[in-house]
Enzyme design. Structure first.
Site, PDB file in Angstrom:
ATOM      1  N   PRO A  10       0.779  -1.029  -0.128  1.00  0.00           N
ATOM      2  CG  PRO A  10      -0.227  -1.148   2.091  1.00  0.00           C
ATOM      3  CD  PRO A  10       0.653  -2.022   1.283  1.00  0.00           C
ATOM      4  CG  ASN A  11      -0.237   4.429   1.012  1.00  0.00           C
ATOM      5  OD1 ASN A  11      -1.310   5.004   0.721  1.00  0.00           O
ATOM      6  ND2 ASN A  11      -0.224   3.874   2.500  1.00  0.00           N
ATOM      7  NE  ARG A  18       2.466  14.859  -0.528  1.00  0.00           N
ATOM      8  CZ  ARG A  18       1.296  14.558   0.364  1.00  0.00           C
ATOM      9  NH1 ARG A  18       0.271  14.114  -0.061  1.00  0.00           N
ATOM     10  NH2 ARG A  18       1.705  15.095   1.453  1.00  0.00           N
ATOM     11  CE1 TYR A  23       8.844   5.111   2.586  1.00  0.00           C
ATOM     12  CE2 TYR A  23       7.487   6.922   2.780  1.00  0.00           C
ATOM     13  CZ  TYR A  23       7.845   5.879   3.302  1.00  0.00           C
ATOM     14  OH  TYR A  23       7.306   5.358   4.422  1.00  0.00           O
ATOM     15  CG  ASN A  74       8.334  -1.883   0.384  1.00  0.00           C
ATOM     16  OD1 ASN A  74       7.831  -2.134   1.342  1.00  0.00           O
ATOM     17  ND2 ASN A  74       9.015  -1.055   0.068  1.00  0.00           N
ATOM     18  CB  ALA A  77       1.765   0.299   6.442  1.00  0.00           C
ATOM     19  CD  GLU A  98      10.782  -7.784   5.311  1.00  0.00           C
ATOM     20  OE1 GLU A  98      10.967  -9.072   5.994  1.00  0.00           O
ATOM     21  OE2 GLU A  98      10.009  -6.795   5.930  1.00  0.00           O
ATOM     22  CG  HIS A 100      11.125  -2.455   4.571  1.00  0.00           C
ATOM     23  ND1 HIS A 100       9.734  -2.365   4.728  1.00  0.00           N
ATOM     24  CD2 HIS A 100      11.385  -3.734   5.185  1.00  0.00           C
ATOM     25  CE1 HIS A 100       9.197  -3.466   5.299  1.00  0.00           C
ATOM     26  NE2 HIS A 100      10.248  -4.471   5.504  1.00  0.00           N
ATOM     27  NE  ARG A 107      10.072   5.771   8.632  1.00  0.00           N
ATOM     28  CZ  ARG A 107       9.400   5.767   7.504  1.00  0.00           C
ATOM     29  NH1 ARG A 107       9.112   4.951   6.647  1.00  0.00           N
ATOM     30  NH2 ARG A 107       8.324   6.671   7.475  1.00  0.00           N
TER      31      ARG A 107
HETATM   32  O1  CA2 Z   1      10.548   1.851   3.924  1.00  0.00           O
HETATM   33  C1  CA2 Z   1       9.579   1.056   3.416  1.00  0.00           C
HETATM   34  O2  CA2 Z   1       9.804   0.846   1.912  1.00  0.00           O
HETATM   35  C2  CA2 Z   1       8.182   0.936   3.784  1.00  0.00           C
HETATM   36  O3  CA2 Z   1       7.794  -0.470   3.688  1.00  0.00           O
HETATM   37  C3  CA2 Z   1       7.303   1.788   3.268  1.00  0.00           C
HETATM   38  C4  CA2 Z   1       5.917   1.832   3.821  1.00  0.00           C
HETATM   39  C5  CA2 Z   1       6.017   2.111   5.435  1.00  0.00           C
HETATM   40  O4  CA2 Z   1       4.901   1.949   5.983  1.00  0.00           O
HETATM   41  C6  CA2 Z   1       7.139   1.012   5.830  1.00  0.00           C
HETATM   42  O5  CA2 Z   1       7.104   1.153   7.449  1.00  0.00           O
HETATM   43  C7  CA2 Z   1       8.319   1.078   5.498  1.00  0.00           C
HETATM   44  C8  CA2 Z   1       5.183   3.212   3.378  1.00  0.00           C
HETATM   45  C9  CA2 Z   1       5.099   3.097   1.998  1.00  0.00           C
HETATM   46  C10 CA2 Z   1       4.554   4.707   1.569  1.00  0.00           C
HETATM   47  O6  CA2 Z   1       5.070   4.984   0.358  1.00  0.00           O
HETATM   48  C11 CA2 Z   1       5.021   6.258  -0.025  1.00  0.00           C
HETATM   49  C12 CA2 Z   1       5.747   6.934  -0.913  1.00  0.00           C
HETATM   50  C13 CA2 Z   1       5.761   8.308  -1.260  1.00  0.00           C
HETATM   51  C14 CA2 Z   1       4.862   8.983  -0.648  1.00  0.00           C
HETATM   52  C15 CA2 Z   1       3.949   8.649   0.453  1.00  0.00           C
HETATM   53  C16 CA2 Z   1       3.865   7.145   0.604  1.00  0.00           C
END
Ligand code: CA2
Length: 145
Positions: A10-11, A18, A23, A74, A77, A98, A100, A107
């Protein structure tokens, strides 16, 4: 050779749009194009999928049972919440890596535990989007024997 599934949770469709300070600036399309290019050099086919829905991701993992040589995931969340995803991965026999993008251990405390890590054969965190390419190189080594 079956493809390597690259599954993003997700996301992650918002990559590059963003929060570039966390990221990075690459979009998900950039990441996938880079992996497909690297896959050619490594002799691997990359099949990249993204979903914001837990059940859809579980079904992607189920389809990998017949259709994928390995999984790079990946989980987003859902890493920190989803036993269903761990159960699906436990029913998959091939290698699981996996990724991240951020260093989840640097974090918030709620990001420090990932259910997927109990199944993953390797975990990369904090290498930015380069982590996907590193995982694909590792996948080539694992699948190459
Ligand atoms: O660090 C990572 O790759 C995460 O898996 C990313 C997740 C986060 O919940 C994990 O704790 C760590 C969130 C992905 C959200 O991706 C976005 C990218 C750009 C803008 C907003 C969100």
């Amino acid at each position: 050779m079956k493809p390597v599934f690259v599954i993003n949770g997700p996301n992650l469709n918002l990559l590059g749009l963003r929060q570039p300070e966390i990221y990075g600036a690459e979009t998900l399309a950039d990441v996938v194009a880079g992996l497909q290019h690297l896959g050619v050099a490594l002799g691997l086919v990359v099949d990249a999928r993204q979903s914001n829905h837990e059940g859809e991701i579980v079904e992607m993992i189920h389809s990998a049972r017949n259709d994928a040589a390995g999984i790079i995931i990946n989980p987003g969340a859902y890493s920190h919440t989803s036993v269903a995803r761990l159960d699906a991965l436990n029913a998959y026999d091939g290698p699981v890596l996996e990724v991240h993008i951020s260093n989840i251990h640097k974090r918030e405390a709620f990001r420090h535990h990932s259910f997927v890590s109990a199944r993953a054969d390797g975990v990369i965190a904090g290498f930015g989007t380069m982590g996907y390419a590193l995982a694909l190189r590792r996948m080539a080594a694992v699948l190459g024997g």
